[in-house]
Each structure stands twice: as structure tokens, then as C-alpha cells.
Design an enzyme around this catalytic site. Structure first.
Site, PDB file in Angstrom:
ATOM      1  N   HIS A 279     -16.394 -27.316   2.550  1.00  0.00           N
ATOM      2  CA  HIS A 279     -16.483 -26.060   1.796  1.00  0.00           C
ATOM      3  C   HIS A 279     -16.705 -26.322   0.307  1.00  0.00           C
ATOM      4  CE1 HIS A 279     -15.640 -21.861   0.775  1.00  0.00           C
ATOM      5  NE2 HIS A 279     -14.859 -22.316  -0.187  1.00  0.00           N
ATOM      6  N   HIS A 487       2.302   8.544  -3.786  1.00  0.00           N
ATOM      7  CA  HIS A 487       1.057   9.128  -4.287  1.00  0.00           C
ATOM      8  C   HIS A 487       1.051   9.307  -5.809  1.00  0.00           C
ATOM      9  CE1 HIS A 487       0.405   9.827  -0.084  1.00  0.00           C
ATOM     10  NE2 HIS A 487      -0.642  10.584  -0.253  1.00  0.00           N
TER      11      HIS A 487
END
Lengths: 686, 686
Positions: A279, A487
């Protein structure tokens, strides 16, 4: 490139000046060798994926995509997105090999080489190559790296191409033909943002989008279930021909986006092939030798044949753009009105000033989200550049425009996108919308402010890419009320106010909402958040000004020799104003500053800032958020230091002592206690 | 409840004292009526989904789940998660009807009723009901509301149940049998975090998890592709029997989690049924009448029959827990050693002090992420409560422990979870791990600090739910180097430092890494982020202390009558220390404060804070982030005001003037310029 799709060579045919033995196979080998060289010299650089994808790269840049190396910004080019951005090396290599003039051999060598300091001056050398592709590099369409973002960007780019085609193409004038190509590894596909974006692409039927999956996982059924056309390529390590055939087949699909599942091996042909070690990519001499093309000895070198095999793309690119310019000319003759509009869009022209300066604010009090809806509807109905969408709270956001058409598979000319409950993809797709041809489309998103936390990685990418996107955030505080602390943002402003580039604007009333839009629409190279309240306004605030908003902060209530300056914004400015009136009556001279955008205020002259803040001993911010940035110029704050509560909006402000009663009480106590002795540091008022 | 799954009645049979004509059908009707009543009285409250899911609720609470209303915390209860948290009303109604003693009739009436102020005292009435379920309500397992979170929480809960069973169950002692039930609407399923979590659940084969999908969309093939067992229920508006049968079938599935796709109608039977208007839920007299059970007239009233039909659950629950206690007793006799360990886990016992106080820091300099890996491996090998996982950067995080087993479908006793590149789900699943039985499992997550922006909504939910989760964030600044600005946080600390409850801890060296773990492990009701550097340490810092870290900030270099106090943390503390030495040599008396955790420092006594900060005229923070919180007590900052850059770590600090050279230069200039005149406000040093 287009028109050359039948020109495959595996060493057999003479093509465009390369020697007769040179073909796709040789080109693939040489690109792999080139990647290995660079990774070796610089001690790593994510070469594994680049090596694995080399055949795909040849298929795309040699046989499939339409582009013009001499003009990376040609309007009707196919757009390429490297969603697996760590494979930047491959993109840079292909830009170099196909003749993008900024991507010189020297630049390529500076990839991942941060030691590239000019020894003489001690300064960094100018370099355009970064560890991940960044948008300022000519030929890089969008900045990628954080996984999943690129796929969402590509969906945005595909939406714009469909939209332009639907808006401007005529049966006999196919002006817009650009397709979007995106590569992804398994990492991107695991990210929620990618799955959200792919679901949207499937629903919208974006047949102009081809996603090339560099992997060996079986995710086909999942992708099919999201409405995509799926093609397998099993020999992706070696067969440019089969990859190219799949790319061609994708073009024939008219209803669905196409997903090409290409089986490849990371670091193919090297000693670490197929392992995670490949990688990052540090390779041995042996690894380099395996991919050595004949006649190539030193590192970083490409053979004459390789360069010839690709360099015809420069002429071919010019021809493509010239042809298109001719097409545009014919179009202009046949459809002069549309052509004028189209050219304005190409130039990014956007007229909004007269709309916003002439709007009259309503006489009755209303929540800022409600008036914002009116302003938004006015803007979207008059400015064709605007393309807006919400994450399933469109009605709660009060953005529900009835006259603008929804964008769907049957109506790509529509300009309202229903993202579903996919905030993250919404933000990242919008970056794609903005990147297609900046200014031509100005994307607007909408949801509750709290859910811009879901969208934050996308919003951030827009900020660091300097893309203009306007995010409309409603229900922006504890004033939201009943939904409760899940919220109610109390800390999210801290993220966005600290985020470079982005403008977080929190208007206090209808007049300032107009100023917020003026500011956001004028910020051509920055995203903005317009932060709005659900709670109803309780009083008129005098002296608010749409023009002054653009300076970030200004005085709305002046008082000579004031003891206290209250600095506030959003719903809380009205409470600050009411509190100031009472403090003035009670013998504490108090002035009030409206500060809808701290970042803009800090960019004003020091003199202006000092005048606005004044010499009053107490400068106290008032906001229903945890106070962070305010402490830069305030001596104290009326603020939150906990999460919110599930209660009605007005009562919530009282509960936390941020209504006028609370402000008066806290300020009086503070002024009294600090009488005579000056507190050295900022204080949270209790 | 379990053992009653064959007791379906649709008005025919006499069950548990309810009249002979009373059965599931009547119970469903009455629950719907109850929901409508409450929504009407309070002017809304998300009744639509609650009405649609009433048959599922009866199937779950009346026929399927194992729980004890008299002890909501019974260890082996089945856990229920309402991922569509806006339907809180339904959960509250079921807790009431099944006899959870805190969920009184009066409490139910206060749902969404923020006006519930005591008129006499003017104070809010004590109330446990919020607009969305919050974890402090007995019977609510996890706080939900932000869509998608609950599904991920449920995956976490299912992992723990599997893990405990694998760790403690014996062939003849099935001590742990708890299952996880989760409901979701289409909203959650669209969220990336839910898709990430579902992919993980499928891969891990969590057969103890049942996800009930309240919808009419066809997402079955997508869910099947993620490795789930899918069951359809087509008459979900009416047939409790078929829903119960599906729930039973799910228990028989041994390899995969189960997804039950239940077709329902939002606001079933009301005038707004099937429309978005039903979502918030304001209903007419007609709507109420339709669901009116005989003998029920006033609002908020449940019939005697309804209460009888459910109240047997109280006795049944006690019986279930008593049986289980007997089981535990037998287990203790047969396996005394395991029983001791198990009881310690039930009690949340966690021993770490002696491990951390006795560790000796390494003599050679190393990046904090590297030493952190050593510490982590020591801890996880000795503390069985720890369950850790990374989002595919486990090796880069240097958390790679070889001796601890991976959790997978064959090894649920494993304690390392491979989340894949799913940061958001990782954080939200970890909240589920922590919520199962707090302290019994202490979850640890790991990825680059930048990607905690992807995870932020999950991290936040943990903070507001007071759940102990330790997030290990490596590569925490521009010192990360080559990956460039997309991977380099400059503003993310502002979010986490402003977030209530959460401790953001940024240790400077090996000694402080130990202090960070002590602090995080001791914070039983808060998540922590341990923020670590990839860049190598360049010098030893004297006087750092693992014990002092727990005070948030402390002096590492003292100097009498200092002109300057440098306050710093992380990699930058070493630069601040080197700069202080040079400033002291150059005649500017400078002291240095290490401040790994601002929130902890602010919680110390004012006297302690004043002593640490001192009376020096300049208090200057040094950190490679945008300065926000520092301005609360610093006069100036050496800080970032832009995104980062793709360069080697050491050079990046120099590029932005945050290495010792930069600090010395900026501080000297500032001290000189401010000589005689005192700047009033905080200054960003240039």
C-alpha cells in the site's frame, strides 16, 4: 481517447509513431516501472494501487477519455476522479505521459518529496504535487484522499453534465457530451458517504457515470441493488483490451450508472504484491527490474516509445476542443438566445445584487428560517445557476419551492435534488456540482444545523478545495426546542468558525438574512453556512443592515462611555438588545454589537474592529453555544457549557439563562463583582 | 414475552386476566388511540411512525422480548433500540403499559410538553420524557434521534452479547441468552453510518440481532448482499401474529443477523395516513375516534383490559430474572473462577492503576503513537474489559497487538474488532458496546485524528449519553507530513474541546501518554480522545508527569518574574520548551506550561489555574491548530490560520513557524512591539 477505441495493440500494430513492437502491454509495464522508481527514490508514496491500476490507466487515457492536455479546463472534457486518492502517483504519471504541460518530469520527481528545499535560499521549491491530488493541480478535477469523497464528487459532476445537456442540448446540437470516470478501491466503497452517493446515483439514473472498482471483493449484488449496471473484468492486471471494452459498454448504457468491477492485484509483479505492505510502496531493485522496459535504465525515465505512444493525445485533444468550439459556433447561430445563456454559465456569471438589494423585509416578526425560505425561492426562481437540495428536511427547512423542477432521471434539467437522508453525500456531491465548471452551477444544500456534523467531512473538503457551496442550516440552537439535545448544536459552530476558508454566518433577523445571502453569493472561492433559527422572533432589532453584515460585525445600539458592550448574533441578538435596554434603564450604560460572521469581522482593519468593540471595560458575548472563538475579543460570555434540553425554544433560552432575564441577571452580577478589580482572563458568566 | 409466543389472540381467547374479547387487535387499536391522544393534546410529537409500528410493538413487548419491568437493568434482558428515535412516544407508551414504574401516566403526558412548568415555583417539573429517547430514562438502552445511530448502537450491543456468551457460557450453563431488537424506518437505512454498521453485522454473523424495518421500500437485496437473513411481513399494519412469527424465525437463524421488512403505513387509519404530514402528527377528533376502544372516552386513558393484557409482564419479568439468578448461582458452584470474573464484569470493575503507575517510559525518543502502542498492548493483554478496534489504520495507528484475538463469527470471545474503513459506524457501534452494561466492556477505537471528523456524530452521541469510550487518534497535526491537508487536522480540536463531557487529551511525550490513559480510564461517564503524533520526538521535555496530566495543565519549566509563559501540548510542547531555553538565554524570562487537557484544567480551582498561568504579562499558546479555546486564558497564540501542507513533519512545523525557530522569532517580535503598550485583546502572532 475517443475514436481510438479500436486501436488496441499488444505489441503488434504501429500506432502514432511508437515503434511497431510497442503497445498497451509495454506501456503498462513502463508505467509500473515509473511508479516503482519514484516510490523507491522518495521512500514510499502509495505505489501499490498505482501499479495495480496501470492497465486501467492505459485503457482510460489511451483509449477512452476525451480530454485536451493543452487546455485542462476545456469545458466539455470527460472528468476523471481518483477517489482512492492515495494513488495520486498514477494520476500524476498519466498527466505527465499524456502531455499536461505543468506536470513536468521535475514536478513528478517532487511527489511526496517534502525535502525538496532550495538549498541556496532555504525556501521550499514551488511544487504542485502533493501526497494526495489537490484541485489546484491542472488536470486534477477535485481534491481527494479522505476515502469515499471522490465517489460522491463524481456523482455531483455527473449530475451537472446531465443537467447542462438537458438544459442546452438540442436534437441536432449535442453540445454537452462529457462523461465522468471515477476509480475506487475497496476502502471508498466501505465508507458510508460512498454508499449514500451511489444510492443517489442509482436513483437518478446517471448513465454518464462510470465507476471503476479496483478490487477483488464481490460487492456486485449490493451495487446492483442500488440501481447500477454492473460489468466484470476478471483479468484487470493484464488486459487493457478487456478494460477498454467494458468502458465502451458503459457508454452504451442509457439508464443507469455503470460499475466496472476490475480484479487487480495491489503492487502487481512486486515482491509485496497482494499484501498491505504494498500500500505504501517501498520496492526492491528486483521489483524495479521486473518492470524494466528495454532501453530504460535510470530511475524516473520513460522510453521514447512510451512518450510517443501517449503524446498523440496532445494533438488529439486540441482537435477535440477545436471540433467542440465549431459545434458551439453552429449552436450560437442556430440558438443565439440559449448560446448567450450558455456562455454566461461557462464564464460563471452570477447576478444577484439587484434581487437582494431590492427585497423588502416583512413587517411581521417571523423565524429567520421562514423568511430565508422566501428569499431562497426568489433567488432560485431568478438565477439559473442555483442547484439546491435537502437531506429530507426540505419542508422543515422551509425551502419548499413549488415552481422549480425536481432533478430526476426524466428531468435532468431540474434544479432541486432530493438527496434522501444522506447529509454526508449531499455535501460531497455538492462539491462535485461546484467543481464541474465553477460558477456555472452554484450548489445549495439544506438540513438542520446539527446534521451538518454528519456532513462535516464533505463541507471541509469544499473549504480546502475553495469551492463555492452554500449550506443552509436551520434549527441552529437550543431554540430548536422539542427535539432535545440530540438535535441541538452547542459546539458545532466551534468547528466551522475554526475551519479555514469557510464563512459561518448567523443572521439575527430578516434584514440580516439578506446580508447573509449577499455575503455567501459573493464568496466565489469559499463555502458558506447560513445558520438559521426555528424559534420565532420576539422583537424587532433596530439598525440591522444587510450591507453591514458583509463586514462581519457592526454596532446596532450605540451608547457613550458604555460600561458594557454586548456582542451577539442569531436569535440571541434580540435577547441581548432587550437586555441592553433594561441595563441602560438600570444605570449600566450598555451598547450592542451584531456579529453575524466572526471570520469576516477579523478580516477588517484593526481600526474598524477597535471602533466596533469600543473601550468599554466589559465586552460580553451572548450566544447559546459553548464560547470558544468569542474569547479572542470578549472579556466574558453568556454561553452554554452543557448539551441542550428537550423543551420549547423560548423556555430553553430561559432555562439556560440566555434570554433577556438571564443576560441582565448575569451581567449585573459580573459588573458588580468585578467593580474595582479587573479579572485578567475571559470569564464564563454564571 | 418469551414463552408466550403461542398466546396470540385476536379477540378469541382469555389471556392473563383480560376479558375474553380482548386480544392483540384491541391492544394495537388502543395503543394507536393513546398515541393520538398525546399528540393532539401536545400539538404534535411524531405520532405517525408510532401508529404505524403499533402491531410490531405488541409483537415485541407482548410476545417476544425477555425483560423485567421491575428491574430495567437486569443483566440478561433482551435490549431494544428505537433507531427511528422520533417515534419515542411508542417506546414510552410501551414502557408505561408494561409496567416500568418510572414511566407513570403523568410522565407520559409530559412527552414533548415543554410548557410543563410548575406554576407555583416557576421551575420546570421534573420530567424524564424527551422528544427523543434519552438514555437516562429507565428502559431506554441508548439515546437515539440522529438517524442511523441506533442501528450502529444495536450492532455494538449484539457484539457484547455474543462476546459475553462466548467468554462465559458453558455447554451446560447458557448464562447469557440476551438478543438485540432494533426498529428502523427508511431514514436510518439511507444514512451511511447504518449501511456501514449493517455491513459489519453481516460480516460478523451477529445472529442475535433482529432489525425490524418499518417501511414499504425494497431494500431487501441490498441487505442480503451485506450478509443478512431477510424475512418479509406484508401485513404489518394489522397482523401482530405474522410479525411475531417473523421474530421467532429470527431466533432460529444461527449464522446471520436478521432483517424483518415489515410493510406498514405511517399514521395508519388517520386522515393523514401515508403522508409526510403524519410524521409530526397532529390528529383530528375523527382520527382519535377511529381507534377508540370500547369503554375509553377521555384522552390519555387506557382501558383496564389493555393494562391487564400487558401487566402480567411485571410478574413474568420477575420470574425471568429470578430464573436467571438461579442459573448464575448454579454457574458459580460449577465454575467459581469464571463466576468471580463474570460478577466483576457485571459490576464494571476495572483495574488499571498499578499497570500504568509501574510502567517505565523508554529512554530513547519515539513518536507518541509508537509508545502508545506499547501501552495499549500492555493494557489490553491485562484488562479483559477492553474491546478495541480500528478503521483499517490499525497498523498505522501502531495498535497492532498480536496476542489478543480478533472478534469474528468463529471467535466472538475475541476482543479486537476490524471495522473496515467505517469510522462513523466504529464510533456508534462502540457506544453500543459501552451501553450494554457500562464498565463491563470498555470500548477503544482508533484511526487518524482527521477521520474522527467522519466519526464525529457517533462520538458526540457517546458524549451526551455519558458513555465511556476511548478514542485513540494518531497523526494529529501538520506533523503528519506527507499526506497533506486532507489528512491534517487544524480545526477539529475546536469541535472536541467545545463538546460538553468529552475529554480531548493531547499528551506531549511518553510520560504524558501514561497520564492520558490514566485520565481516560478513570473517566467512567465520559468519552475521551487521546490525540497522538506520528512525527518523531526531537527532544526530551523535563518535568512531565503522568500524575499531573490529570489536572489538565501544569508547569514544566518555572522562571521567576517571567515576561512570557508558553502554554503548549502535543508535539509542539517540545518546540515550546526549546524556544523557552533560547528566550531565557536571550534575556526574555520565559516559563513553560504543559496543558494536555484544557477542559480538565478549567475544572481545577481558580487558585490553581492562576498559579499555573502566573502573572507574566504574556501568556502565549503554542499549537499547530487554529487557536480557539486558548484565547480564554492566553494573551496571544502561535497557531495555524490555514489548512496544512503536504511536506515532511519537521519541515511542516518550520513552514508554518511553529518550530522553535518560529516561536522564538514570533515571541520576540511580539514582546518588542507590545513594549509599553498593552494590547487589549488576544493576538495571533505572525
Amino acid at each position: 481517447m475517443n475514436g481510438h477505441t479500436n486501436g488496441h495493440t499488444n505489441g503488434a500494430k504501429l500506432v502514432n509513431g511508437a515503434s511497431s513492437s510497442y503497445g498497451d502491454g509495454q506501456a503498462v509495464n513502463e508505467i509500473r516501472k515509473f511508479v516503482i522508481d519514484i516510490c523507491r527514490q522518495n521512500g514510499g508514496g502509495h505505489g501499490g494501487s498505482a501499479i495495480g491500476m496501470a492497465p486501467l490507466a492505459v485503457a482510460l487515457w489511451r483509449h477512452t477519455m476525451r480530454y485536451n492536455p493543452s487546455n485542462p479546463n476545456w469545458f466539455d472534457r470527460d472528468r476523471f476522479v481518483l477517489s482512492n486518492g492515495h494513488a495520486a502517483m498514477l494520476l500524476y504519471a498519466m498527466l505527465h505521459i499524456t502531455g499536461y504541460k505543468d506536470m513536468t518530469h521535475d514536478e513528478i520527481k517532487m511527489y511526496a518529496d517534502a525535502k525538496a528545499v532550495d538549498k541556496a535560499t532555504g525556501k521550499w521549491k514551488s511544487t504542485i504535487c502533493h501526497g494526495h491530488p489537490e484541485r489546484e493541480v491542472p488536470g486534477v478535477e477535485v481534491t481527494t484522499g479522505p476515502l469515499g469523497q471522490g465517489i460522491a464528487n463524481a456523482v455531483g459532476l455527473a449530475i451537472v453534465s446531465k443537467h447542462y445537456a438537458a438544459t442546452f442540448n438540442k436534437e441536432d446540437h449535442q453540445l454537452i457530451a462529457s462523461r465522468i470516470y471515477c476509480t475506487t478501491g475497496d476502502g471508498c466503497i466501505q465508507e458510508g458517504v460512498a454508499l449514500e452517493a451511489m444510492a443517489i446515483a442509482g436513483r437518478l439514473g446517471l448513465s454518464n457515470l462510470t465507476l471503476c472498482y479496483d478490487n477483488n471483493d464481490d460487492t456486485n449484488s449490493k451495487v446492483r441493488a442500488m440501481g447500477w449496471h454492473v460489468i466484470d473484468v476478471f483479468d484487470g492486471d493484464t488486459s487493457v483490451e478487456n478494460i477498454t471494452a467494458a468502458l465502451e459498454a458503459a457508454k452504451l448504457e442509457k439508464d443507469r450508472p455503470t460499475f466496472i468491477n476490475i480484479r487487480t492485484t495491489i503492487g502487481y509483479g512486486t515482491s509485496t504484491a497482494g499484501t498491505f505492505k504494498s500500500h505504501h510502496g517501498t520496492y526492491s531493485d528486483d521489483d524495479a527490474a521486473k518492470h524494466l522496459a528495454s532501453g530504460v535504465t535510470s530511475t524516473y525515465q520513460l522510453s521514447e516509445n512510451a512518450l510517443k505512444y501517449f503524446k498523440f493525445t496532445v494533438d488529439e485533444g486540441r482537435r477535440l476542443e477545436d471540433d467542440w468550439n465549431l459545434k458551439l459556433e453552429k449552436y450560437s447561430t442556430a440558438y443565439p438566445k440559449e448560446a448567450k445563456l450558455f456562455k454566461e454559465r461557462m464564464g460563471g456569471k452570477l447576478d444577484f445584487d439587484c434581487i437582494l438589494t431590492s427585497l423588502t423585509v416583512p413587517s411581521e416578526l417571523q423565524p429567520t428560517r421562514q423568511w430565508n425560505g422566501t428569499v431562497f425561492n426568489e433567488l432560485i426562481s431568478k438565477i439559473p445557476n442555483l442547484m439546491a437540495g435537502g437531506a429530507d428536511l426540505w419542508n422543515s427547512n422551509q425551502m419548499g419551492d413549488q415552481s422549480t423542477r425536481i432533478f430526476d432521471r426524466l428531468h435532468p434539467e431540474g434544479r432541486v435534488i432530493r438527496y434522501g437522508i444522506r447529509e454526508h453525500a449531499m455535501a460531497s456531491i455538492s462539491n462535485g456540482l461546484a467543481a464541474y465548471s465553477p460558477g456555472g452551477i452554484l450548489p445549495i444544500t439544506a438540513t438542520f444545523f446539527m446534521f451538518y456534523l454528519y456532513a462535516a467531512p464533505g463541507v471541509r473538503m469544499g473549504a480546502l478545495s475553495n469551492l463555492q457551496v452554500i449550506h443552509v442550516a436551520t434549527h441552529d440552537s437550543i431554540g430548536e426546542g422539542q427535539n432535545g439535545q440530540t438535535h441541538q448544536p452547542v459546539e458545532l459552530d466551534s468547528l466551522y468558525r475554526a475551519m479555514p476558508t469557510l464563512l459561518y454566518i448567523r443572521p439575527a433577523d430578516a434584514e440580516e438574512v439578506l446580508g447573509a445571502w449577499m455575503t455567501a453569493l459573493a464568496a466565489k472561492e469559499a463555502p458558506s453556512i447560513i445558520s438559521l433559527a426555528r424559534d420565532p422572533a420576539v422583537t424587532d432589532i433596530p439598525n440591522t443592515s444587510r450591507l453591514q453584515v458583509q463586514r462581519g460585525g457592526y454596532v446596532v445600539l450605540e451608547k457613550e462611555n458604555a460600561t458594557v458592550t454586548l456582542v451577539s448574533c442569531g436569535s440571541e441578538l434580540q435577547f441581548a438588545y432587550l437586555a441592553a435596554e433594561r441595563l441602560n434603564s438600570d444605570g449600566i450604560p450598555t451598547r450592542v454589537v451584531s456579529m453575524p460572521c466572526i471570520k469576516l469581522f477579523e478580516s477588517q482593519s484593526q481600526e474598524y474592529q477597535d471602533t466596533v468593540l469600543s473601550e468599554s471595560p466589559h465586552i460580553i458575548s451572548v450566544e447559546a453555544y459553548v464560547a470558544s472563538m468569542w474569547a479572542r475579543f470578549c472579556t466574558a460570555s453568556v454561553a452554554m457549557d452543557s448539551f441542550g434540553y428537550s423543551g420549547l425554544g423560548r423556555e430553553n433560552f430561559a432555562r439556560f439563562g440566555i434570554d433577556d432575564d438571564g443576560i441582565v441577571r448575569k451581567v449585573k452580577k459580573h459588573v458588580e463583582e468585578s467593580n474595582g478589580k479587573k479579572r485578567r482572563h475571559w470569564t464564563l458568566l454564571k
